[in-house]
Design an enzyme around this catalytic site. Structure first.
Site, PDB file in Angstrom:
ATOM      1  CG  PHE A 126      -1.665   0.813   1.521  1.00 63.71           C
ATOM      2  CD1 PHE A 126      -3.289   1.110   0.598  1.00 63.71           C
ATOM      3  CD2 PHE A 126      -1.962   2.354   2.399  1.00 63.71           C
ATOM      4  CE1 PHE A 126      -3.941   1.509   0.053  1.00 63.71           C
ATOM      5  CE2 PHE A 126      -3.382   2.929   2.017  1.00 63.71           C
ATOM      6  CZ  PHE A 126      -3.838   2.849   1.833  1.00 63.71           C
ATOM      7  CG  ASP A 195       0.184  -3.267   7.195  1.00 63.06           C
ATOM      8  OD1 ASP A 195      -0.781  -3.137   7.190  1.00 63.06           O
ATOM      9  OD2 ASP A 195       0.190  -2.167   6.133  1.00 63.06           O
ATOM     10  CE1 TYR A 220      -8.834   1.948   7.777  1.00 61.12           C
ATOM     11  CE2 TYR A 220      -7.975   3.251   9.143  1.00 61.12           C
ATOM     12  CZ  TYR A 220      -8.480   2.706   7.972  1.00 61.12           C
ATOM     13  OH  TYR A 220      -6.970   2.779   7.182  1.00 61.12           O
ATOM     14  CE  LYS A 221      -8.366  -1.393   5.102  1.00 61.43           C
ATOM     15  NZ  LYS A 221      -7.225  -0.748   5.129  1.00 61.43           N
ATOM     16  NE  ARG A 369      -9.679  -2.133  -2.472  1.00 57.18           N
ATOM     17  CZ  ARG A 369      -9.423  -2.244  -1.395  1.00 57.18           C
ATOM     18  NH1 ARG A 369      -7.957  -2.782  -1.433  1.00 57.18           N
ATOM     19  NH2 ARG A 369      -9.990  -1.203  -0.991  1.00 57.18           N
TER      20      ARG A 369
END
Length: 394
Positions: A126, A195, A220-221, A369
């Protein structure tokens, strides 16, 4: 009823996690974007109201002790620990993922010791992780080398200090070999930093089992902590006394209220703290984590694989051949909890999908996605998403 729709009905009828859906605030939209922002757990609004009205509004400063505000970072860290395969006392919650990546990377280089001046970073990472890695390399005098995860073992050397890797590729959903890569990094005398943003809460991680030294992740995912909810930092117990954070703050001091001019790091994972905890979002996260009561990560993983398998089956049944290309590995051992499809005009396609009640997301230039959060996504959702995708592409 079509054959896939009938199969979805039967699969939902035997789904042991189906009851968890009622613990979230959902509507009739098929929400497949939990790999960007998880849905709202129903318990959170009332808990946040209590934090604001009673803990802050009535108790005020007393809440640092009486409401447990001061110990929230480590208390909530211990709540996350089982979800990533860690024993208590090794995770502290606070700051953003980016800030924690900086702490972990610089701390890793310092732990590696003299003579090691090379930092490897996942070439497919990312973007923010790459930016932070570049900055960490400048701060520590290291040379930065982007390397594909599969090529890391061959790239390691006696000058390698640290390696930053993503457990799951954010674009394709590819699951990387955490056990094997961690073992290779440690055998080379370097420090692995993982990560976990796209794996924690979706599949077993096994931080302790596999000897990971440092790891970071967002909440938050798949952990459903809410927009901007604080991230976390894992520091393996065996290296905690050697972890030297580049961001020492009064909250990471051994005597936070001593107000001493010299810094002495707090014991254990607490040295990963920096400043005053962001209490409102942190306690919202703590409430959100209650949806995990009685749930095993293994059960979540089993349903995740079943959902993604079924989605690929439905796409093959409904979508004309050649219209989309799956970028996510078919093999279970190489798949996270999302499916990425390459598609012409993917940005416009996703906009039309959202208009039709199927929410995923788009990554430039051509990737659709779809994230599958097993706690609230069902098999009927999956069948509907594939069917609407086919109609949209027609």
């Amino acid at each position: 009823m079509s054959e896939p729709a009938e199969r979805a009905r039967k699969l939902d009828a035997v789904d042991e996690l189906a009851g968890k859906r009622a613990e979230f605030v959902l509507d009739d939209v098929v929400y497949l974007d939990g790999n960007s922002l998880g849905a709202l757990p129903a318990v959170v609004p009332g808990r946040v109201e209590d934090v604001v009205r009673r803990q802050w509004g009535e108790l005020r400063i007393r809440s640092w002790e009486e409401s447990g505000w001061w110990t929230a970072p480590e208390r909530i860290g211990d709540r996350i620990a089982p979800l990533v395969g860690a024993a208590p006392g090794q995770i502290v919650v606070g700051d953003s993922t980016s800030v924690n990546v900086l702490k972990a990377l610089v701390g890793a280089v310092r732990m590696a010791g003299e003579g090691r001046d090379e930092l490897l970073v996942d070439a497919t990472t990312f973007p923010t992780d790459g930016y932070i890695a570049e900055s960490a390399a400048r701060m520590t005098g290291c040379t930065l080398r982007p390397v594909a995860p599969a090529d890391v073992p061959g790239a390691l050397g006696d000058r390698t200090a640290a390696v930053l890797l993503n457990h799951v590729d954010y674009r394709t959903g590819r699951l990387h070999d955490l056990p094997g890569l961690t073992a290779a990094v440690r055998a080379a005398g370097a420090v692995a930093v993982w990560d976990l943003c796209h794996s924690a809460g979706a599949l077993p991680v096994g931080l302790d089992e596999h000897g990971v030294d440092l790891a970071v992740g967002c909440t938050y995912k798949y952990l459903n902590g809410g927009p901007g909810s604080p991230a976390y930092l894992y520091v393996r117990r065996e290296v905690q006394d050697r972890f030297d954070s580049p961001l020492p703050g009064w909250n990471s001091h051994a005597e936070p209220f001593g107000m001493r001019s010299d810094f002495e790091a707090a014991p254990g994972a607490l040295r990963g703290r920096v400043g005053t905890p962001d209490i409102l979002s942190m306690l919202a996260l703590e409430a959100a984590l209650e949806v995990w009561d009685g749930v095993s990560v293994e059960a979540v993983r089993a349903k995740s694989l079943a959902l993604t398998d079924f989605f690929l089956e439905c796409v093959a049944a409904y979508v004309p051949e050649g219209r989309v290309e799956c970028l996510t590995p078919v093999a279970h051992g190489e798949r996270g909890s999302q499916i990425a499809l390459r598609c012409d005009d993917a940005g416009d396609v996703m906009k039309r999908l959202i208009e039709r009640g199927v929410v995923g997301d788009f990554r430039a230039p051509d990737v659709l996605r779809f994230g599958f959060t097993p706690l609230y996504v069902g098999f009927a959702d999956v069948e509907r998403a594939a069917r609407v995708l086919a109609q949209t592409l027609a």
